[in-house]
Design an enzyme around this catalytic site. Structure first.
Site, PDB file in Angstrom:
ATOM      1  N   ALA A 292       0.787  -1.234   0.000  1.00 15.04           N
ATOM      2  CA  ALA A 292       0.000   0.000   0.000  1.00 15.04           C
ATOM      3  C   ALA A 292       0.821   1.287   0.000  1.00 15.04           C
ATOM      4  CB  ALA A 292      -0.954   0.017   1.194  1.00 15.04           C
ATOM      5  N   GLY A 295       0.255   5.085  -0.156  1.00 17.22           N
ATOM      6  CA  GLY A 295      -1.148   5.139   0.256  1.00 17.22           C
ATOM      7  C   GLY A 295      -2.125   5.802  -0.691  1.00 17.22           C
ATOM      8  N   GLY A 296      -1.663   6.327  -1.810  1.00 15.41           N
ATOM      9  CA  GLY A 296      -2.579   7.037  -2.708  1.00 15.41           C
ATOM     10  C   GLY A 296      -3.647   6.147  -3.299  1.00 15.41           C
ATOM     11  N   LYS A 297      -3.271   4.984  -3.799  1.00  9.70           N
ATOM     12  CA  LYS A 297      -4.268   4.084  -4.396  1.00  9.70           C
ATOM     13  C   LYS A 297      -5.193   3.525  -3.326  1.00  9.70           C
ATOM     14  CE  LYS A 297      -1.123   2.711  -8.121  1.00  9.70           C
ATOM     15  NZ  LYS A 297       0.109   3.303  -7.539  1.00  9.70           N
ATOM     16  N   ASP A 393       0.324  -3.654  -6.149  1.00  8.25           N
ATOM     17  CA  ASP A 393       1.134  -2.669  -6.869  1.00  8.25           C
ATOM     18  C   ASP A 393       2.581  -2.894  -6.436  1.00  8.25           C
ATOM     19  OD1 ASP A 393       2.131  -0.494  -8.218  1.00  8.25           O
ATOM     20  OD2 ASP A 393       1.232   1.004  -6.922  1.00  8.25           O
ATOM     21  N   CYS A 446       4.736   0.502 -11.902  1.00  2.00           N
ATOM     22  CA  CYS A 446       5.056   1.781 -12.542  1.00  2.00           C
ATOM     23  C   CYS A 446       6.282   1.554 -13.427  1.00  2.00           C
ATOM     24  CB  CYS A 446       5.310   2.863 -11.505  1.00  2.00           C
ATOM     25  SG  CYS A 446       5.484   4.499 -12.261  1.00  2.00           S
TER      26      CYS A 446
END
Length: 510
Positions: A292, A295-297, A393, A446
């Site tokens: 996580a 923490g944005g997503k 992610d 990314c």
């Protein structure tokens, strides 16, 4: 080497007053080189306390980010102007020379002023002894740029495009050769598009904001931006995205309160693709973000879940949950989340490192159905098959964000994949084990590197009969230029986002 103003500089001129923008840019280069700092994290804090006017802050940003992006090119250029190999030059002096060469090559600063200001910087930071050397090297660089018109292929002796297109693009777009090879492979060896993708890495990225669902919306965020005199427009894809053309987003009340945040639109699309993909069978109410930080997503997913379920009161904020669950055993954390999910949709965010877990908790503060646990995603404190959706992610090379992380292209090496790919595969396996039959996993990076993206997904899914790869494009119908699927690969030159990759996989229903 004697520092400026120290004993041993008898007869030397006193140090010149160095202009602060160039000194700040030099400090950023030194921190990146000496301490492994990240320029995109360090520079904003330096500028915030600098007291410099906006124009000078912009110049600092241009010098620091530009010199870091072009480091390999600048070193090659300096190598043509000195008999001493650049890697043998004293590091503080070398960074000053890079800044001088960058001004000569890429800015409108007159050559005389670029040389003189860099000499002053050298005198102030390295003493008098190297001043004559620096002056001579920069004058030679200036002369070579004038002779060639600044053409990189001529300056650095790039191979001809017709005989070695990869080598040529590496020189003229200031990328290591191996990254050019990776981008070309990801783009199907389309060399024109490869050039466009590499050029986009050097473009100044717009600031992207996310209006967090349930806390604000895009129209309010646009109105706030207009009220602060910022040029803003809706993001073309995410219904929560706003793109700023410069300016400080921290001036916006929604950003200051946490109702909005800086988040690349590509990252928003990853969360949206997962949230929009239907599960099969009855949901149990739990979504998990397996990696996580920062923490944005997780925050966007939590907002989407709250919007969907109505989010009942009485649950701890992310910050409170982080401190409470860090001390809990895995079984206690699991049972607590299962109980929470029984009365509404909930999000569990996992992050193994304390600092990043704190960032996640701050991002989730105010989300009543979100919880944070310090745990490795490969050993989530939950029973197998307990989640409806899992976002994984994974840690990656970050090659998709080179425009935002200017030093990364010269810091990363091909050998980094040896450790990253097994970790990425293990995390995807853990995500597939954690999701219930009929549930959905989003695998994201990314990076456009095939070894981190399609190859990981195909290798893991190919070993499991209980998994189907879905067409991720169906979750993002508003996004064009996604190719033939089933995976989604975003690109700066196509979409104006970071080069995010997302694959969607479903555990086959029983």
């Amino acid at each position: 080497m004697s520092p400026a103003g120290s004993p041993g500089t008898r007869g030397a001129r006193p140090p010149a007053a160095v202009d602060r923008p160039r000194l700040l840019a030099w400090e950023v280069l030194r921190a990146v080189d000496e301490r492994g700092s990240y320029a995109n994290l360090l520079l904003p804090s330096l500028l915030a306390g600098s007291g410099l006017p906006a124009r000078d802050r912009g110049f600092v940003t241009e010098l620091a980010y530009g010199a870091l992006r072009a480091q390999g090119t600048l070193d090659g250029l300096l190598d043509t102007a000195t008999s001493r190999p650049v890697h043998d030059i004293d590091p503080p002096l070398r960074d000053a020379l890079r800044l001088g060469a960058y001004q000569l090559l890429r800015t409108r600063v007159p050559a005389r002023a670029a040389v003189a200001s860099t000499v002053d910087l050298v005198r102030a930071t390295s003493g008098e002894r190297p001043v004559r050397f620096a002056n001579a090297v920069l004058r030679r660089v200036a002369a070579r740029i004038a002779e060639t018109g600044g053409d990189l292929a001529a300056l650095l002796g790039a191979p001809r495009f017709e005989t070695d297109p990869i080598g040529h693009l590496a020189v003229v777009t200031t990328h290591p050769r191996w990254i050019v090879e990776v981008v070309a492979e990801a783009l199907g060896d389309d060399l024109d598009e490869t050039r466009a993708a590499l050029v986009a890495d050097d473009a100044r990225p717009a600031v992207h904001l996310v209006a967090r669902p349930g806390r604000t919306d895009r129209d309010r965020l646009l109105a706030e931006a207009a009220g602060e005199g910022l040029v803003a427009a809706p993001g073309p894809y995410s219904p929560y995205a706003v793109r700023l053309d410069g300016g400080d987003p921290a001036r916006l009340p929604a950003v200051a309160s946490g109702a909005a945040a800086v988040q690349d639109e590509g990252s928003q699309l990853v969360a949206l693709a997962l949230a929009r993909t239907a599960t099969v069978g009855r949901d149990r109410g739990l979504t998990v973000d397996l990696c996580a930080g920062p923490g944005g997503k997780a925050a966007l997913l939590a907002g989407l879940l709250t919007d969907r379920s109505g989010g009942g009161p009485g649950f701890s904020s992310g910050l409170e949950a982080a401190s409470g669950l860090e001390a809990a055993s895995g079984l206690e954390a699991a049972s607590g989340l299962e109980a929470a999910s029984g009365s509404g949709a909930s999000l569990l965010a996992l992050e193994p490192r304390a600092t990043r877990a704190g960032l996640v908790a701050r991002s989730l503060a105010g989300e009543p159905r979100a919880w944070v646990v310090r745990a490795d995603g490969r050993a989530a404190p939950l029973p197998a098959g307990s989640a409806d959706r899992v976002l994984v992610d994974v840690p990656c090379t970050g090659l998709g964000a080179l425009r935002r992380r200017p030093e990364a292209r010269w810091r990363r090496i091909p050998g980094d994949l040896a450790a990253l790919v097994p970790l990425q595969s293990a995390l995807l396996v853990a995500a597939l084990d954690l999701v219930r039959p009929g549930g959905v996993v989003a695998y994201a990076t990314c990076s456009p590197h095939p070894a981190e993206t399609v190859e990981v997904v195909r290798q893991v899914s190919g070993q499991r009969v209980d998994v189907s790869v879905l067409d991720a494009r169906l979750g993002l119908p508003e996004v064009d230029g996604l190719g033939s699927g089933p995976f989604v690969q975003l690109w700066p030159h196509r979409h104006g986002t970071d080069a995010m990759f997302v694959a969607l996989l479903r555990r086959n229903p029983d």
